[in-house]
Design an enzyme around this catalytic site. Structure first.
Site, PDB file in Angstrom:
ATOM      1  N   ILE A  31     -60.626  20.011  82.499  1.00 25.53           N
ATOM      2  CA  ILE A  31     -59.796  18.812  82.240  1.00 25.53           C
ATOM      3  C   ILE A  31     -60.648  17.582  81.917  1.00 25.53           C
ATOM      4  CG2 ILE A  31     -57.967  17.302  83.135  1.00 25.53           C
ATOM      5  CD1 ILE A  31     -56.952  20.111  82.962  1.00 25.53           C
ATOM      6  N   ARG A  48     -59.013   4.539  97.809  1.00 31.03           N
ATOM      7  CA  ARG A  48     -58.050   4.486  96.709  1.00 31.03           C
ATOM      8  C   ARG A  48     -56.983   5.553  96.892  1.00 31.03           C
ATOM      9  NH1 ARG A  48     -60.328   5.845  91.499  1.00 31.03           N
ATOM     10  NH2 ARG A  48     -58.090   5.908  91.163  1.00 31.03           N
ATOM     11  N   LYS A  53     -49.965   9.636  96.287  1.00 27.42           N
ATOM     12  CA  LYS A  53     -50.442   8.528  95.446  1.00 27.42           C
ATOM     13  C   LYS A  53     -49.924   8.679  94.008  1.00 27.42           C
ATOM     14  CE  LYS A  53     -54.750   8.536  93.514  1.00 27.42           C
ATOM     15  NZ  LYS A  53     -54.683   8.298  92.072  1.00 27.42           N
ATOM     16  N   ASN A  54     -50.089   9.874  93.461  1.00 32.42           N
ATOM     17  CA  ASN A  54     -49.758  10.052  92.046  1.00 32.42           C
ATOM     18  C   ASN A  54     -48.262  10.138  91.766  1.00 32.42           C
ATOM     19  OD1 ASN A  54     -52.437   9.925  91.476  1.00 32.42           O
ATOM     20  ND2 ASN A  54     -52.706  12.105  91.011  1.00 32.42           N
ATOM     21  N   CYS A 108     -64.093   6.113  82.314  1.00 32.93           N
ATOM     22  CA  CYS A 108     -64.263   5.966  83.756  1.00 32.93           C
ATOM     23  C   CYS A 108     -65.295   6.992  84.186  1.00 32.93           C
ATOM     24  CB  CYS A 108     -62.953   6.150  84.501  1.00 32.93           C
ATOM     25  SG  CYS A 108     -62.424   7.835  84.586  1.00 32.93           S
ATOM     26  N   ARG A 163     -56.814   3.139  86.513  1.00 35.96           N
ATOM     27  CA  ARG A 163     -56.326   3.537  85.191  1.00 35.96           C
ATOM     28  C   ARG A 163     -54.825   3.753  85.158  1.00 35.96           C
ATOM     29  NH1 ARG A 163     -59.141   5.628  81.378  1.00 35.96           N
ATOM     30  NH2 ARG A 163     -57.355   6.946  81.036  1.00 35.96           N
ATOM     31  N   ARG A 165     -61.320   9.641  79.006  1.00 34.24           N
ATOM     32  CA  ARG A 165     -59.917   9.411  79.336  1.00 34.24           C
ATOM     33  C   ARG A 165     -59.197   8.457  78.385  1.00 34.24           C
ATOM     34  NH1 ARG A 165     -59.397   9.209  85.835  1.00 34.24           N
ATOM     35  NH2 ARG A 165     -57.326   9.997  85.407  1.00 34.24           N
ATOM     36  N   PRO A 166     -59.052   8.851  77.136  1.00 33.87           N
ATOM     37  CA  PRO A 166     -58.304   7.998  76.201  1.00 33.87           C
ATOM     38  C   PRO A 166     -56.802   7.970  76.525  1.00 33.87           C
ATOM     39  CG  PRO A 166     -58.913  10.083  75.159  1.00 33.87           C
ATOM     40  CD  PRO A 166     -59.516  10.108  76.526  1.00 33.87           C
ATOM     41  N   VAL A 167     -56.071   7.043  75.887  1.00 31.86           N
ATOM     42  CA  VAL A 167     -54.614   6.967  76.087  1.00 31.86           C
ATOM     43  C   VAL A 167     -53.888   7.107  74.747  1.00 31.86           C
ATOM     44  CG1 VAL A 167     -54.605   5.683  78.273  1.00 31.86           C
ATOM     45  CG2 VAL A 167     -54.747   4.421  76.123  1.00 31.86           C
ATOM     46  N   ASP A 168     -54.533   7.820  73.816  1.00 29.70           N
ATOM     47  CA  ASP A 168     -53.965   7.957  72.472  1.00 29.70           C
ATOM     48  C   ASP A 168     -52.585   8.628  72.475  1.00 29.70           C
ATOM     49  OD1 ASP A 168     -55.737  10.144  73.321  1.00 29.70           O
ATOM     50  OD2 ASP A 168     -55.144  11.116  71.457  1.00 29.70           O
ATOM     51  N   GLN A 169     -52.379   9.560  73.412  1.00 30.61           N
ATOM     52  CA  GLN A 169     -51.089  10.264  73.424  1.00 30.61           C
ATOM     53  C   GLN A 169     -49.950   9.344  73.869  1.00 30.61           C
ATOM     54  OE1 GLN A 169     -50.806  13.441  72.152  1.00 30.61           O
ATOM     55  NE2 GLN A 169     -52.925  12.957  71.667  1.00 30.61           N
ATOM     56  N   ASP A 210     -58.097  17.871  90.561  1.00 30.60           N
ATOM     57  CA  ASP A 210     -58.261  16.987  91.725  1.00 30.60           C
ATOM     58  C   ASP A 210     -58.686  17.739  92.998  1.00 30.60           C
ATOM     59  OD1 ASP A 210     -57.702  14.770  90.242  1.00 30.60           O
ATOM     60  OD2 ASP A 210     -55.697  14.424  91.044  1.00 30.60           O
TER      61      ASP A 210
END
Ligand code: UD1
Length: 417
Positions: A327, A397, A22-23, A117, A93, A122-126, A305
């Site tokens: 994490i 999912r 998936k990933n 979530c 996400r 889980r920010p996306v600042d990077q 995971d």
């Protein structure tokens, strides 16, 4: 809403094939946005997240042909609508992965902010910081990231935190930037190497994927290619853990042991006997498992995971285990559900202490996120009596045909409406 009903206590025995990851499939699908040519992908798993990503790309104007369930041909030649709406991003996400390629190839992207979530903020600042460093103009308004750039410019980016999709987004964007991009403190996950291999076949100039420094020399255009998505190491680890917890033996075709060293070491410590070659893994478990303590961390350390699945394994192991999650800040939601099955687990901050007991008790439980669902399936397989798992859309999912695979291994498991 669908549920899974499991009658536990049966050993698992047999052979199954591991699906595409998936990933790795999700970023590979997004790589189609980097070219006007056709990208042909093989070994795409049939999963809800993949369907969501396909719908997202289609509504942007990407043409997608599905030859059979695991092969797709994607063309972004006629992309018209570089927008990822909230309705889609909130369910998956990984939709943030369209940001880098859209911006690099089409000069604009409007992506809903993912928000928090179940497992954490889980920010996306990077992702944003990296694209800004490459010259993107980014405005955040009304819950959307609006990014524009005539041409991204390669630069040195030192990421504050090791992020998998952040590294993938910036690596894809840098492929079409002018000059050299150097990503430092990059994530080293095998899925990043898989994506880099796909991009290199498309004409990208990438070095160092799989290490913490990735360099990308931008090119003017990428072209189409054929790429076979890598096998799913988390699905592999989940089946290996299920058999270690329930006893029996399993042969996993198409599985890669070299991507699972930290997990395999822990399964050996728990008492499993494991043999492997390049594209298969065989595991035998013929005694009760021993407790194994672990700490999650970025690859190549123990994957977050796989933390929930090991919580269940430790619940029925001999001894006491300490599990530390480094994490995600809220990734112990399965603990409450496992306790409903009599598991002896206490949580303090990001640490769980698990006292193993001989048998869990079947109960009604609720899936809260993807890997938590997998831990409950394993719990159901090792419990006495019946377990009913609600909200299994989380499981769909990320696990392809999980109950069919388990039935094939001798489990008593069925999906009900
Ligand atoms: C990916 C995987 C997910 C896995 C996770 C960690 C995909 C589609 N998903 O998620 O299955 O659980 O890696 O191995 O590949 N962070 C920030 N700022 C950012 C980005 C991340 O603070 O801009 C933080 C996150 O909140 C988290 C940590 O960094 O605490 C790692 O997250 P990240 O590696 O980005 O996870 P994902 O890529 O979302």
């Amino acid at each position: 809403m669908q549920k899974l009903v499991i009658h536990g206590g049966k050993p698992l025995c047999g052979e199954i094939s591991i699906s595409g990851a998936k990933n790795a499939a999700l970023p590979a699908l997004c790589a189609s946005l980097l070219t006007n040519d056709t990208l042909r992908l093989k070994n795409i798993p049939d999963l809800k997240d993949v369907t969501t990503m396909v719908s997202l790309l289609k509504q942007m104007g990407v043409t997608i042909l599905t030859n059979d369930t695991s092969e797709m041909e994607l063309s972004a030649a006629h992309l018209t609508n570089p927008i990822a709406p909230y309705e889609m991003v909130k369910t998956m996400r990984a939709a943030i992965l369209v940001l880098g390629p859209l911006l690099a190839h089409k000069g604009e992207a409007i992506i809903s902010l993912p928000g928090g979530c179940a497992i954490g903020l889980r920010p996306v600042d990077q992702h944003i910081k990296g694209l800004q460093a490459m010259g993107a103009e980014i405005i955040i308004e009304h819950g959307y990231i609006h990014a524009k750039a005539k041409k991204l410019v390669g630069t040195r980016i030192v990421m504050d935190i090791v992020t998998v999709t952040g590294t993938e987004n910036l690596m894809m964007a840098a492929c079409l930037a002018s000059g050299l991009t150097r990503l430092e403190n990059a994530a080293r996950e095998p899925e990043i190497v898989d994506l880099a291999q796909c991009l290199i076949k498309m004409g990208a100039k990438i070095e160092g994927a799989g290490t913490d420094v990735i360099t990308i020399q931008g090119v003017d255009a990428l072209h189409g290619c054929m790429h076979d998505v890598m096998p799913d190491r988390i699905e592999t680890g989940t089946f290996l853990t299920a058999v270690t917890a329930s006893s029996g033996q399993i042969h996993l075709k198409g599985a890669r042991a070299d991507m699972l060293d930290a997990v395999i070491d822990k399964l050996l410590e728990a008492g499993a006997i494991i043999n492997s070659e390049e594209n298969w893994i065989h595991l035998t478990m013929n005694k009760p498992p021993k407790s194994v303590s672990l700490r999650t961390a970025p690859y190549p350390a123990f994957p977050t995971d796989m933390q929930a699945q090991f919580m269940t394994l430790n619940s029925v192991a001999n001894g006491t285990a300490i599990i530390t999650e480094t994490i995600f800040e809220n990734r112990f939601m399965h603990v409450q559900e496992l306790r409903r099955m009599n598991a002896e687990i206490t949580v303090e901050g990001n640490t769980a202490i698990v006292h193993g007991i001989p048998k869990l008790d079947g109960a009604n439980v609720m899936a809260t996120d993807l890997r938590a669902s997998a831990s409950l399936v394993i719990a159901g397989l090792v419990a006495q009596g019946e377990t009913v798992i609600d909200r299994i859309y989380h499981l769909d999912r990320g696990y392809e045909r999980i109950e069919q695979k388990l039935v094939h291994l001798g489990a008593k498991i069925a999906r009900i409406n």
